[in-house]
Design an enzyme around this catalytic site. Structure first.
Site, PDB file in Angstrom:
ATOM      1  N   HIS A  72       0.875  -1.188   0.000  1.00  0.00           N
ATOM      2  CA  HIS A  72       0.000   0.000   0.000  1.00  0.00           C
ATOM      3  C   HIS A  72       0.910   1.235   0.000  1.00  0.00           C
ATOM      4  O   HIS A  72       2.031   1.185   0.512  1.00  0.00           O
ATOM      5  CB  HIS A  72      -0.824  -0.054   1.290  1.00  0.00           C
ATOM      6  CG  HIS A  72      -1.912   0.964   1.410  1.00  0.00           C
ATOM      7  ND1 HIS A  72      -1.665   2.253   1.801  1.00  0.00           N
ATOM      8  CD2 HIS A  72      -3.251   0.872   1.225  1.00  0.00           C
ATOM      9  CE1 HIS A  72      -2.821   2.917   1.844  1.00  0.00           C
ATOM     10  NE2 HIS A  72      -3.793   2.108   1.498  1.00  0.00           N
ATOM     11  N   LYS A 103     -10.365  -0.582  10.553  1.00  0.00           N
ATOM     12  CA  LYS A 103     -10.497  -1.747   9.672  1.00  0.00           C
ATOM     13  C   LYS A 103     -10.839  -3.001  10.465  1.00  0.00           C
ATOM     14  O   LYS A 103     -10.893  -4.098   9.927  1.00  0.00           O
ATOM     15  CB  LYS A 103      -9.204  -1.953   8.880  1.00  0.00           C
ATOM     16  CG  LYS A 103      -8.920  -0.809   7.896  1.00  0.00           C
ATOM     17  CD  LYS A 103      -7.758  -1.126   7.024  1.00  0.00           C
ATOM     18  CE  LYS A 103      -7.219   0.070   6.288  1.00  0.00           C
ATOM     19  NZ  LYS A 103      -8.038   0.498   5.157  1.00  0.00           N
TER      20      LYS A 103
HETATM   21  C1  PLP Z   1      -2.393  -2.787   3.537  1.00  0.00           C
HETATM   22  C2  PLP Z   1      -2.703  -1.415   4.048  1.00  0.00           C
HETATM   23  N1  PLP Z   1      -1.751  -0.711   4.657  1.00  0.00           N
HETATM   24  C3  PLP Z   1      -1.968   0.519   5.143  1.00  0.00           C
HETATM   25  C4  PLP Z   1      -3.190   1.116   5.034  1.00  0.00           C
HETATM   26  C5  PLP Z   1      -3.397   2.492   5.602  1.00  0.00           C
HETATM   27  O1  PLP Z   1      -4.277   2.453   6.658  1.00  0.00           O
HETATM   28  P1  PLP Z   1      -4.805   3.804   7.312  1.00  0.00           P
HETATM   29  O2  PLP Z   1      -5.355   4.634   6.195  1.00  0.00           O
HETATM   30  O3  PLP Z   1      -5.854   3.355   8.281  1.00  0.00           O
HETATM   31  O4  PLP Z   1      -3.645   4.455   7.979  1.00  0.00           O
HETATM   32  C6  PLP Z   1      -4.218   0.443   4.386  1.00  0.00           C
HETATM   33  C7  PLP Z   1      -5.539   1.094   4.182  1.00  0.00           C
HETATM   34  O5  PLP Z   1      -6.269   0.765   3.284  1.00  0.00           O
HETATM   35  C8  PLP Z   1      -3.977  -0.848   3.902  1.00  0.00           C
HETATM   36  O6  PLP Z   1      -4.929  -1.548   3.277  1.00  0.00           O
END
Ligand code: PLP
Length: 404
Positions: free
Chosen positions: A120, A223
């Site tokens: 991500h 999540k």
């Molecule tokens: C694999 C992964 N990492 C990091 C994130 C980032 O999470 P956040 O936006 O809650 O900080 C996400 C959000 O979709 C994710 O799916």
């Protein structure tokens, strides 16, 4: 999962465009059960005060709730100590914290940071920033066409210059569950610490940070049926102790003079300023909620849904699933003929079905597959096979519209 459980999610009663909501966008954020919503309400109605500051009754209640939330989180991921649990805004902030604090202290020009093709943006950009600041560079593990990591390539990338490995536990786009225990053991054989992005894992499976032996583990409450604005950085105590503060301010100090400041011990050292206290309360209740169902039960239910969708999707001409790893959570990205994913998602919305269309904050992964975007279905514990049937009917409607 039974109807009683669905009743605990008030939003599932919503009608969208005159149709019952089918919420298949759980990888973006999950819906919240009544117990979480009510606990946060109760906090603001009855207990609200700032923590760690005043001696009055409300301040004590708020501090107790916040501290209990930390203990609950420790137990949820089986960390050794509460001092290893840092509350942050979410996965993104947790990774930025490690990149800036651990990275600024330990990375130098020519050092290498190993990430993977399926990360991500939250597990790419913070490392690029620290690379710009220190002269370190990114090394990217390749993946196979089926969406599994190329472990041979991973091993080849590790060397004396590698200063950290940062890999996702579960891909938000492909659903791939990475063999992180093995990945961590391989890195440790080279004395390299490992950060695991657990954003897509904690709501789908039991996570035990001691068993995994990861050095850092990051996740977001929103999540996992908890509120937005709070998440967790787990770090091994010796590493967190060795790291400088990420931000300065109130609550992270033990003594301040104009000449010099001494910092508080863990975990306060990394929690500058007023924290998301109500968020911690909500997170604690979300953990209770998950535990009351059982992570194994949740895993099994979502896996059954995945199997059902995989089977039924074979009957849809022109639907191609991107990411067919052997070990997956209930996340299914797909392309449908030449129809743009935004068109697919827009038509599905008219049928009450909420899916995500786009690059899912994984643009390099889209480049790997040679597509600008996909449509993504991601399951939560409240989804059902009947909802998948309605989704398939809606997909056939999309095909019919574009066949005209
Ligand atoms: C694999 C992964 N990492 C990091 C994130 C980032 O999470 P956040 O936006 O809650 O900080 C996400 C959000 O979709 C994710 O799916």
């Amino acid at each position: 999962m039974n109807t009683e459980l669905r009743k605990q999610f008030p939003i599932l009663q919503e009608q969208i465009n005159g149709k019952p909501l089918i919420y298949f966008d759980n990888a973006a954020t999950t819906q919240k059960p009544l117990c979480v919503i009510e606990a946060m309400d109760r906090f603001y109605f009855h207990d609200n005060a700032n923590i760690h500051r005043s001696v009055h009754t409300l301040a004590q209640r708020a501090t107790e709730s916040y501290d209990q939330a930390r203990e609950k989180t420790r137990s949820f991921i089986n960390a050794k100590k509460v001092s290893e649990i840092i509350f942050v805004r979410g996965t993104t902030e947790a990774i930025n914290l490690v990149a800036q604090s651990y990275g600024r202290k330990n990375f130098h020009a020519g050092d290498e940071i190993v990430i993977s093709t399926m990360e991500h943006h939250s597990n790419i950009v913070p490392w690029q920033l620290i690379c710009e600041q220190t002269g370190a560079k990114l090394q990217v593990v390749k993946i196979h066409e089926n969406g599994e990591l190329d472990l041979d390539h991973y091993e080849k990338l590790l060397n004396k210059r590698t200063k950290i490995v940062a890999i996702t536990h579960v891909s938000n786009t492909l659903g791939t569950i990475n063999p992180i225990k093995k990945i961590i053991a391989i890195a440790h054989a080279h004395n390299i610490p490992v950060l695991i992005d657990g954003a897509q894992a904690v709501s789908h499976m039991q996570v035990d940070v001691q068993n995994l032996d990861c050095d850092f583990y990051a996740f977001s409450a929103h999540k996992m049926y908890g509120p937005t604005g709070i998440g967790v950085l787990y770090g091994k105590e010796n590493l967190l102790d060795s790291m400088p503060p990420y931000q300065g301010g109130g609550d992270m100090i033990s003594k301040v003079t104009f000449a010099k400041t001494e910092y508080a011990d863990l975990p306060q050292k990394f929690e500058a300023g007023t924290q998301n206290i109500a968020g911690a309360v909500g997170l604690a209740v979300a953990i209770d909620f998950l535990n009351s169902i059982g992570m194994d039960e949740i895993s099994k239910h979502e896996h059954d849904l995945l199997k059902y969708l995989n089977k039924i999707s074979l009957e849809i001409n022109g639907l191609k699933i991107i990411g067919n790893a052997l070990d997956k959570v209930g996340v299914v990205s797909f392309v449908l003929d030449k129809i743009h994913p935004h068109d697919v998602a827009t038509i599905l919305d008219t049928e009450g079905v909420a899916v995500r269309a786009g690059h899912h904050c994984t643009m390099p992964l889209m480049d790997f597959y040679g597509v600008p975007a996909t449509t993504r279905v991601s399951f939560g514990l409240y989804n059902t096979e009947e909802e998948i049937d309605i989704f398939v009917t809606a997909i056939n409607k999309v095909k019919k519209i574009f066949a005209r």
